[in-house]
Design a protein around this motif. Structure first.
Motif, PDB file in Angstrom:
ATOM      1  N   UNK A   7     -47.051  30.195  -2.496  1.00 28.81           N
ATOM      2  CA  UNK A   7     -48.021  29.552  -3.389  1.00 28.81           C
ATOM      3  C   UNK A   7     -47.344  28.494  -4.249  1.00 28.81           C
ATOM      4  N   UNK A   8     -46.142  28.797  -4.740  1.00 29.64           N
ATOM      5  CA  UNK A   8     -45.389  27.816  -5.519  1.00 29.64           C
ATOM      6  C   UNK A   8     -45.027  26.597  -4.671  1.00 29.64           C
ATOM      7  N   UNK A   9     -44.639  26.840  -3.431  1.00 26.87           N
ATOM      8  CA  UNK A   9     -44.319  25.728  -2.536  1.00 26.87           C
ATOM      9  C   UNK A   9     -45.553  24.873  -2.251  1.00 26.87           C
ATOM     10  N   UNK A  10     -46.710  25.524  -2.148  1.00 24.56           N
ATOM     11  CA  UNK A  10     -47.949  24.786  -1.947  1.00 24.56           C
ATOM     12  C   UNK A  10     -48.215  23.882  -3.145  1.00 24.56           C
ATOM     13  N   UNK A  11     -48.019  24.385  -4.343  1.00 23.64           N
ATOM     14  CA  UNK A  11     -48.196  23.560  -5.542  1.00 23.64           C
ATOM     15  C   UNK A  11     -47.249  22.367  -5.530  1.00 23.64           C
ATOM     16  N   UNK A  12     -46.018  22.604  -5.140  1.00 19.46           N
ATOM     17  CA  UNK A  12     -45.042  21.519  -5.096  1.00 19.46           C
ATOM     18  C   UNK A  12     -45.414  20.465  -4.063  1.00 19.46           C
ATOM     19  N   UNK A  13     -46.088  20.873  -3.003  1.00 22.01           N
ATOM     20  CA  UNK A  13     -46.479  19.928  -1.953  1.00 22.01           C
ATOM     21  C   UNK A  13     -47.749  19.154  -2.307  1.00 22.01           C
ATOM     22  N   UNK A  14     -48.690  19.813  -3.004  1.00 20.97           N
ATOM     23  CA  UNK A  14     -50.003  19.211  -3.222  1.00 20.97           C
ATOM     24  C   UNK A  14     -50.117  18.436  -4.529  1.00 20.97           C
ATOM     25  N   UNK A  15     -49.523  18.934  -5.596  1.00 19.05           N
ATOM     26  CA  UNK A  15     -49.765  18.338  -6.907  1.00 19.05           C
ATOM     27  C   UNK A  15     -49.243  16.905  -7.056  1.00 19.05           C
ATOM     28  N   UNK A  16     -48.100  16.544  -6.457  1.00 21.99           N
ATOM     29  CA  UNK A  16     -47.683  15.137  -6.570  1.00 21.99           C
ATOM     30  C   UNK A  16     -48.718  14.167  -6.004  1.00 21.99           C
ATOM     31  N   UNK A  17     -49.425  14.579  -4.947  1.00 20.70           N
ATOM     32  CA  UNK A  17     -50.453  13.720  -4.363  1.00 20.70           C
ATOM     33  C   UNK A  17     -51.626  13.528  -5.322  1.00 20.70           C
ATOM     34  N   UNK A  18     -51.790  14.470  -6.238  1.00 17.58           N
ATOM     35  CA  UNK A  18     -52.877  14.397  -7.224  1.00 17.58           C
ATOM     36  C   UNK A  18     -52.481  13.588  -8.449  1.00 17.58           C
ATOM     37  N   UNK A  19     -51.259  13.065  -8.450  1.00 16.84           N
ATOM     38  CA  UNK A  19     -50.795  12.275  -9.578  1.00 16.84           C
ATOM     39  C   UNK A  19     -50.207  13.092 -10.710  1.00 16.84           C
ATOM     40  N   UNK A  20     -49.888  14.360 -10.462  1.00 17.59           N
ATOM     41  CA  UNK A  20     -49.291  15.199 -11.496  1.00 17.59           C
ATOM     42  C   UNK A  20     -47.807  14.848 -11.626  1.00 17.59           C
ATOM     43  N   UNK A  21     -47.324  14.582 -12.847  1.00 17.62           N
ATOM     44  CA  UNK A  21     -45.918  14.207 -13.027  1.00 17.62           C
ATOM     45  C   UNK A  21     -44.957  15.276 -12.521  1.00 17.62           C
ATOM     46  N   UNK A  22     -43.784  14.834 -12.091  1.00 19.65           N
ATOM     47  CA  UNK A  22     -42.816  15.740 -11.476  1.00 19.65           C
ATOM     48  C   UNK A  22     -42.431  16.888 -12.400  1.00 19.65           C
ATOM     49  N   UNK A  23     -42.264  16.617 -13.679  1.00 23.52           N
ATOM     50  CA  UNK A  23     -41.867  17.680 -14.604  1.00 23.52           C
ATOM     51  C   UNK A  23     -42.933  18.767 -14.683  1.00 23.52           C
ATOM     52  N   UNK A  24     -44.200  18.355 -14.702  1.00 22.25           N
ATOM     53  CA  UNK A  24     -45.281  19.348 -14.757  1.00 22.25           C
ATOM     54  C   UNK A  24     -45.396  20.109 -13.436  1.00 22.25           C
ATOM     55  N   UNK A  25     -45.186  19.423 -12.313  1.00 22.86           N
ATOM     56  CA  UNK A  25     -45.200  20.104 -11.013  1.00 22.86           C
ATOM     57  C   UNK A  25     -44.151  21.209 -10.999  1.00 22.86           C
ATOM     58  N   UNK A  26     -42.957  20.895 -11.495  1.00 20.05           N
ATOM     59  CA  UNK A  26     -41.893  21.899 -11.529  1.00 20.05           C
ATOM     60  C   UNK A  26     -42.273  23.075 -12.418  1.00 20.05           C
ATOM     61  N   UNK A  27     -42.936  22.797 -13.548  1.00 18.54           N
ATOM     62  CA  UNK A  27     -43.354  23.868 -14.441  1.00 18.54           C
ATOM     63  C   UNK A  27     -44.426  24.735 -13.785  1.00 18.54           C
ATOM     64  N   UNK A  28     -45.362  24.126 -13.086  1.00 22.87           N
ATOM     65  CA  UNK A  28     -46.400  24.889 -12.393  1.00 22.87           C
ATOM     66  C   UNK A  28     -45.763  25.821 -11.364  1.00 22.87           C
ATOM     67  N   UNK A  29     -44.834  25.288 -10.577  1.00 24.64           N
ATOM     68  CA  UNK A  29     -44.183  26.112  -9.557  1.00 24.64           C
ATOM     69  C   UNK A  29     -43.412  27.265 -10.198  1.00 24.64           C
ATOM     70  N   UNK A  30     -42.732  26.998 -11.310  1.00 22.11           N
ATOM     71  CA  UNK A  30     -42.006  28.064 -12.016  1.00 22.11           C
ATOM     72  C   UNK A  30     -42.957  29.163 -12.482  1.00 22.11           C
ATOM     73  N   UNK A  31     -44.083  28.752 -13.029  1.00 18.01           N
ATOM     74  CA  UNK A  31     -45.052  29.719 -13.532  1.00 18.01           C
ATOM     75  C   UNK A  31     -45.641  30.561 -12.403  1.00 18.01           C
TER      76      UNK A  31
END
Length: 223
Positions: free
Chosen positions: A94-118
């Motif tokens: 699920x974390x890997x899915x977030x890392x793959x999908x969120x950048x395409x949505x325009x989510x900044x890299x730092x926030x993507x990393x935080x989402x995956x950590x959470x």
């Protein structure tokens, strides 16, 4: 909430909620549709859209407790997006899915990393470090069902997800989980969550633990 709406209407409502969080770009809307489809998979019994909605509603009750509420809400959407009944593995995928999908949505890299950590934190809620406000809020929301009137339905749905496990083995494993949770000094890390759910959660789990220790008529059968 989900019981009062048709599946189609509920899906529309959820995609609107997602768009308000992630934006209305084609990539964001496609990701939202994919997430809703994943949470709607037929093999799920507890980890469904209803659980997602409950976690998001619990986050509403904890507003102001997190440092990055957007990251926490995005993590809620992804935290069981992959669910095959494999603890640890599901959260990692699920974390890997977030890392793959969120950048395409325009989510900044730092926030993507935080989402995956959470998302990874939800594999074992006791790994939240002191001072990790975002982790505390997400894990409290994920566990909020323990302290609600929907606990019995939650426990029954968990049993259905493990219908392939014989009664005695399930009771043993489930009892270990409940005893471990009950042994913790506090179940919830934020003061607001403890106020809302702590006392009832302990009562609910104690009642389930007692029921699991009570022999059931009909012997060891798998429902």
């Amino acid at each position: 909430m989900i019981g009062t709406l048709s599946a189609r209407a509920y899906g529309v409502q959820m995609i609107d909620d997602w768009a308000s969080l992630a934006g209305g770009s084609p990539a964001a809307l496609a990701t939202g549709a994919e997430l809703i489809a994943r949470w709607s998979e037929p093999h799920r019994r507890y980890h469904t859209l209803g659980h997602l909605a409950a976690v998001l509603e619990a986050l509403d009750g904890l507003a102001g407790e997190a440092e990055d509420e957007t990251a926490v809400r995005l993590a809620a959407w992804f935290h069981d997006a992959v669910y095959d009944g494999r603890p640890g593995w599901d959260e990692e995928r699920s974390a890997q899915l977030a890392q793959a999908r969120l950048p395409r949505c325009g989510v900044p890299a730092r926030r993507v990393a935080e989402v995956a950590r959470l998302v990874r934190l939800t594999a074992a809620h006791d790994r939240v470090e002191p001072g990790d406000r975002d982790g505390a809020v997400l894990c409290d929301a994920d566990l909020s069902v323990l302290g609600t009137s929907g606990y019995d339905a939650y426990a029954a749905a968990v049993r259905r997800e493990y219908a392939h496990v014989p009664d005695a083995l399930f009771a043993e494993g489930r009892s270990q989980v409940l005893r471990r949770l009950l042994a913790t000094p506090v179940l919830f890390r934020t003061g607001r969550a403890r106020e809302l759910w702590e006392e009832r959660a302990r009562a609910n789990m104690t009642a389930e633990l007692t029921a699991l220790a009570t022999p059931q008529p009909g012997g060891d059968q798998t429902p």
